[in-house]
Design a protein around this motif. Structure first.
Motif, short mmCIF file in Angstrom:
data_model
loop_
_atom_site.label_atom_id
_atom_site.label_comp_id
_atom_site.label_asym_id
_atom_site.label_seq_id
_atom_site.Cartn_x
_atom_site.Cartn_y
_atom_site.Cartn_z
N MET A 276 0.87 -1.30 0.21
CA MET A 276 0.16 0.08 0.18
C MET A 276 0.86 1.23 0.09
N VAL A 277 0.51 2.35 -0.62
CA VAL A 277 1.27 3.38 -0.85
C VAL A 277 0.46 4.73 -0.68
N LEU A 278 1.02 5.91 -0.20
CA LEU A 278 0.40 7.01 -0.03
C LEU A 278 1.08 7.88 -1.41
N ALA A 279 0.09 8.10 -2.60
CA ALA A 279 0.39 8.75 -3.56
C ALA A 279 0.28 10.26 -3.82
N HIS A 280 1.14 11.08 -4.42
CA HIS A 280 0.95 12.49 -4.34
C HIS A 280 -0.29 12.78 -4.93
N ASP A 281 -1.17 13.91 -4.65
CA ASP A 281 -2.33 14.34 -5.19
C ASP A 281 -2.32 14.46 -6.67
N HIS A 282 -1.24 14.93 -7.25
CA HIS A 282 -1.43 15.38 -8.49
C HIS A 282 0.04 14.95 -9.19
N ASP A 283 0.99 14.83 -8.58
CA ASP A 283 2.28 14.38 -9.38
C ASP A 283 2.15 12.75 -9.46
N ARG A 284 2.31 12.29 -10.57
CA ARG A 284 1.85 10.96 -10.78
C ARG A 284 3.31 10.33 -10.76
N SER A 285 4.45 10.78 -10.54
CA SER A 285 5.66 10.24 -10.41
C SER A 285 6.02 9.97 -9.00
N VAL A 286 5.36 10.46 -8.17
CA VAL A 286 5.70 10.54 -6.65
C VAL A 286 5.03 9.64 -5.83
N ALA A 287 5.20 8.76 -4.84
CA ALA A 287 4.51 8.11 -4.03
C ALA A 287 5.42 7.50 -3.01
N ALA A 288 5.10 7.18 -2.09
CA ALA A 288 5.90 6.31 -0.72
C ALA A 288 5.14 5.45 -0.39
N ILE A 289 5.85 4.35 0.15
CA ILE A 289 5.07 2.99 0.66
C ILE A 289 4.53 3.39 2.03
N ASP A 290 3.27 3.19 2.33
CA ASP A 290 2.90 3.28 3.54
C ASP A 290 2.75 2.10 4.44
N TRP A 291 3.95 1.91 4.95
CA TRP A 291 4.33 0.79 5.77
C TRP A 291 3.29 0.47 6.81
N THR A 292 2.48 1.39 7.53
CA THR A 292 1.60 1.37 8.37
C THR A 292 0.36 0.46 7.62
N ALA A 293 -0.18 0.98 6.71
CA ALA A 293 -1.14 0.37 5.78
C ALA A 293 -0.84 -1.06 5.52
N THR A 294 0.22 -1.11 4.98
CA THR A 294 0.78 -2.29 4.42
C THR A 294 0.86 -3.66 5.48
N GLY A 295 1.51 -3.14 6.74
CA GLY A 295 1.26 -3.96 7.86
C GLY A 295 0.02 -4.12 8.47
N GLU A 296 -0.90 -3.40 8.28
CA GLU A 296 -2.12 -3.85 8.69
C GLU A 296 -2.91 -4.72 7.79
N TRP A 297 -2.47 -4.55 6.46
CA TRP A 297 -3.28 -5.43 5.38
C TRP A 297 -2.81 -6.94 5.59
N ILE A 298 -1.35 -7.10 6.10
CA ILE A 298 -0.68 -8.49 6.21
C ILE A 298 -1.15 -9.11 7.49
N GLY A 299 -1.45 -8.39 8.49
CA GLY A 299 -1.70 -8.53 9.98
C GLY A 299 -0.36 -8.67 10.68
N SER A 300 0.47 -7.60 10.46
CA SER A 300 1.67 -7.52 11.23
C SER A 300 2.09 -6.03 11.51
N LYS A 301 2.57 -5.87 12.64
CA LYS A 301 2.90 -4.44 12.74
C LYS A 301 4.44 -4.33 12.31
N LEU A 302 4.57 -3.39 11.76
CA LEU A 302 5.91 -3.04 11.09
C LEU A 302 6.71 -1.98 11.61
#
Length: 298
Positions: A141-167
């Motif tokens: 899971m990532v948090l992407a830039h509102d307008h710049d399609r070339s910018v995003a960063a991985i949301d490790w909090t949401a990714t951890g929730e998705w797989i059931g592990s605290k990262l």
């Protein structure tokens, strides 16, 4: 620490029962993505991060580092929650700034934005809990830039929730960067990027030395760092049955796969280069092409 080990053991059992890498590649369940987070207050820039442990370097080995205000502004505008697929990775030398070490990698991704897919590449920390699992084809899971399609960063909090592990991961904005396309890792690859002549030396040896395979016997930490990577004593068994010991800087993506806990994965094949004089060096990039190291829990 006992609590963390217990959590990881339970996580490992879940992974082995249902296959984490397959779940990663399939992406999240077909549910509507959570709504974008509201804009942070003017002086609040936490950006959905969790504190993580950092290795303490020698003070003389670090440099003062001032966060680029453009990085802070880009992070502030990363508010669109999306799924993404990792297309390639590159292990980088750690950032040693302001008295601390930040382990980082380049992650090339295809981001599933609402208006269509977009490619991007971010320099970012990978949590130790999943460092040995993240590979091309993995979903995050990532948090992407509102307008710049070339910018995003991985949301490790949401990714951890998705797989059931605290990262766990650091909060420092210094870890983030979005390099130009010519610096991106190749699709499908796990690369090792290096500096200070190390890459040139390896390329020279690849041309002059012979490629061979060895089995891992042990990995022992030496508590020393050279050019932003930890040194390890590596014991290898060559094809002729002889055992050699070398000292080398081990990339974090290789280390996470070869020593996921306190025990080395004895017998794991390691690609080495042999000189006519009997010298041995590890080709870490070639080693990371081994199928068992790209999907250790599949």
């Amino acid at each position: 620490m006992a609590e963390r080990r217990r959590d990881w053991s339970e996580f490992g059992k879940r992974v082995r029962s249902r296959g984490l890498l397959r779940a990663f590649s399939e992406g999240p369940s077909p549910q509507p993505p959570p709504p974008p987070a509201p804009p942070p207050a003017k002086d609040e820039l936490e950006w959905r991060v969790e504190p993580g442990p950092l290795v303490e370097p020698d003070a003389q080995d670090t440099v003062e580092f001032e966060v680029d205000p453009e990085v802070t502004e880009r992070l502030r505008m990363c508010r669109l929650s999306c799924a993404a697929v990792i297309d390639g990775l590159a292990d980088l030398p750690a950032l040693e700034v302001n008295g601390r070490v930040l382990e980082v990698a380049l992650l090339r991704m295809t981001v599933r934005r609402p208006e269509g897919d977009a490619e991007c590449c971010v320099r970012q920390h990978i949590p130790p809990e999943v460092r040995g699992l993240v590979a091309p084809g993995a979903g995050v899971m990532v948090l992407a830039h509102d307008h710049d399609r070339s910018v995003a960063a991985i949301d490790w909090t949401a990714t951890g929730e998705w797989i059931g592990s605290k990262l766990t991961f650091p909060t420092a904005h210094e870890q983030y960067d979005w390099p130009p396309r010519e610096e991106w890792p190749e699709r499908g690859g796990i690369e090792i990027h290096d500096g200070n002549g190390h890459r040139e030396e390896l390329d020279e040896r690849r041309g002059a030395w012979s490629l061979a395979s060895a089995g891992l016997v042990s990995l022992t930490p030496l508590r020393s760092r050279v050019d932003q990577r930890d040194e390890w004593q590596i014991s290898l068994q060559l094809a002729n049955g002889s055992t050699v010991e070398i000292v080398d800087r081990v990339p974090m993506l290789a280390l996470a796969r070869l020593r996921p806990g306190n025990e080395s994965r004895v017998g794991t094949p390691i690609d080495v280069l042999l000189s006519t004089e009997g010298e041995v060096t590890v080709d870490w990039e070639a080693t990371l092409r081994q199928p068992e190291l790209r999907s250790p829990l599949s």
